[in-house]
Structure formats: structure tokens, C-alpha cells
Design an enzyme around this catalytic site. Structure first.
Site, PDB file in Angstrom:
ATOM      1  N   GLU A  92      -2.210   8.665  -0.612  1.00  0.00           N
ATOM      2  CA  GLU A  92      -2.397   8.180  -2.009  1.00  0.00           C
ATOM      3  C   GLU A  92      -2.284   9.124  -2.914  1.00  0.00           C
ATOM      4  O   GLU A  92      -2.259  10.104  -2.931  1.00  0.00           O
ATOM      5  CB  GLU A  92      -3.792   7.684  -1.922  1.00  0.00           C
ATOM      6  CG  GLU A  92      -4.295   7.123  -3.353  1.00  0.00           C
ATOM      7  CD  GLU A  92      -5.754   7.186  -3.314  1.00  0.00           C
ATOM      8  OE1 GLU A  92      -6.268   6.658  -4.461  1.00  0.00           O
ATOM      9  OE2 GLU A  92      -6.574   7.518  -2.296  1.00  0.00           O
TER      10      GLU A  92
ATOM     11  N   GLU B  67       0.698  -1.180  -0.073  1.00  0.00           N
ATOM     12  CA  GLU B  67       0.173  -0.042   0.027  1.00  0.00           C
ATOM     13  C   GLU B  67       0.725   1.109   0.053  1.00  0.00           C
ATOM     14  O   GLU B  67       0.432   2.230  -0.406  1.00  0.00           O
ATOM     15  CB  GLU B  67      -0.917   0.021   1.167  1.00  0.00           C
ATOM     16  CG  GLU B  67      -1.900  -1.152   1.388  1.00  0.00           C
ATOM     17  CD  GLU B  67      -3.048  -0.839  -0.034  1.00  0.00           C
ATOM     18  OE1 GLU B  67      -3.305   0.136   0.080  1.00  0.00           O
ATOM     19  OE2 GLU B  67      -3.699  -1.735  -0.319  1.00  0.00           O
TER      20      GLU B  67
END
Length: 235
Positions: free
Chosen positions: A107, A98
Site C-alpha cells: 500500500e 487494489e
């Protein structure tokens, strides 16, 4: 004297039997011993693979993880030592994937994406706040930020950026999500943990490359921790 001798023999037999039974009981890893699994060497092995200019290099740390673990001490403390190591390997495999070896805190391009579920009236979105991926497990959506904040003790809806500003809170969100949604399926194999984290995008041939990447990290970490990865690795 004969009675004393017999009593001594019985006591010796009972002691021996007790020791044999104790040896048969599966070993567990206490909360205080998580640092023996997640060693500095283990953590550094992951984060040192990130580029030197990665924002996560000065954010994520083993110390922050251990402080977060104080609030989620059941993590890495399963029925047996092997199961405990598998859980750590699984979680850190997902953390690695991730965040790109703890490179990314937020992100990439997340601020431009809409992660507001307006139908969720229990955890409504706050104006001008983004609920995109942040932290080791890239926590996303208002329906995750809200309850995570309640459990951890920060305003997840009005201050979601806290996850990207406080490394301990960041790890706490990852452990919160893990204990809530991933730990319950650990007994089904690593593939089930993929489904619990991002299954709707990756499983059932949705994105086999990312599935394979997660499996690769997991098997590598299992090997380093000296435990077999088990069955059902993919989803």
C-alpha cells in the site's frame, strides 16, 4: 430374435436418454482447468498496463497465481462454467484495482498508517510490525494477517512482510481472503463483492469513483471471458 431386437431398442433408448440428461447438467470447471480461464494472455493483458518500473512487474506472475491456486482449488470452480468465469473476472477486477494492474506490492504510504486493532486479543499485534495493505487484495489489519498466516503456513503476525516478499504467499493471502469473505456473497452480484472487500469506505456513495472503477474492470474481464456480468453490479 424379437426379444433381442426389443432389448437392443431399449438399450439404445436408455443410452439416448442418458446423453440428453448429461447435456442438461450445467458444466463445471475443475480445479485443474483454472489455467484455461486465467491464461497467460489474460494475465499479461492486466499486468502489461502497469508502468515498466512498477515493483509488481517483477513480482506478480501467472505462475505464482497458479501455484497459490493449488492450495485454494475451489476458487474458479463454481456450479457452472459461467459462474466460474464470473468469479475469476470479479477477483481479478479487485486485484487490478487494489494493485494498479499488479503494479504495487504494498500500500502506498501504508507504513505510516496504523492497522493494529489492539482490542483483538486472539491475534495481537507484534511490536514494530505493520499490518498495512500487501498483495493482490491488499491484506490489512492484524485480525486478517493472523488467521491468513495460520491457514497458509507463515507467521502473519510476526512476519507480515512475507506477503510482500513471496509472490506465492502473496496470492495465497488474496485467495484466502476471497474464499473466506467474498465467495459467500458472489451469488448476490458483483456489488456485494465490493462491499465485502472495502464496503465501509466505498459503498453507499462513500466513494462512487472507486466503485465505478471496480465495476469497469469486472465488466471488461467478463467480456473477455465471454460471460455476462449479471445483475447488482454496484453497492
Amino acid at each position: 430374435m424379437l426379444q433381442v431386437a426389443m432389448t437392443s431398442k431399449v438399450a439404445g433408448f436408455v443410452t439416448t436418454l442418458f446423453m440428453m440428461v448429461m447435456m442438461m447438467v450445467p458444466k463445471t470447471v475443475s480445479a485443474e482447468n483454472i489455467d484455461r480461464i486465467v491464461t497467460q494472455q489474460f494475465f499479461d493483458m492486466i499486468i502489461n498496463q502497469a508502468d515498466g518500473d512498477c515493483p509488481g512487474k517483477n513480482f506478480y506472475s501467472r505462475d505464482a497465481f497458479l501455484k497459490a491456486h493449488n492450495s485454494y482449488h475451489r476458487f474458479g470452480n463454481m456450479n457452472t462454467e459461467d459462474d466460474s468465469k464470473r468469479e475469476v473476472a470479479a477477483a481479478f477486477a479487485h486485484f487490478t484495482h487494489e494493485t494498479g494492474h499488479f503494479c504495487y506490492i504494498e500500500e502506498i504510504g501504508g507504513a505510516s498508517r496504523d492497522y493494529c486493532d489492539e482490542s483483538n486479543i486472539e491475534f495481537p499485534c507484534a511490536p514494530n510490525k505493520g499490518y498495512y495493505g500487501r498483495g493482490p487484495i491488499q491484506l490489512s489489519w492484524n485480525f486478517n494477517y493472523g488467521p491468513a498466516g495460520q491457514n497458509i503456513g507463515f507467521d502473519g503476525l510476526n512476519a507480515p512482510q512475507t506477503v510482500a516478499n513471496d509472490p506465492v504467499v502473496s496470492f495465497k493471502t488474496a485467495l484466502w481472503y476471497w474464499m473466506e469473505f467474498v465467495r459467500p456473497v458472489m451469488n448476490q452480484g458483483f456489488g456485494a463483492t465490493i462491499r465485502a472487500i472495502n464496503g465501509y469506505l466505498e459503498c453507499n456513495q462513500g466513494n462512487p469513483e472507486t466503485v465505478n472503477a471496480r465495476v469497469y474492470y469486472y465488466t471488461q474481464y467478463c467480456s473477455q471471458l465471454g460471460v455476462a456480468p449479471g445483475d447488482n453490479l454496484t453497492c
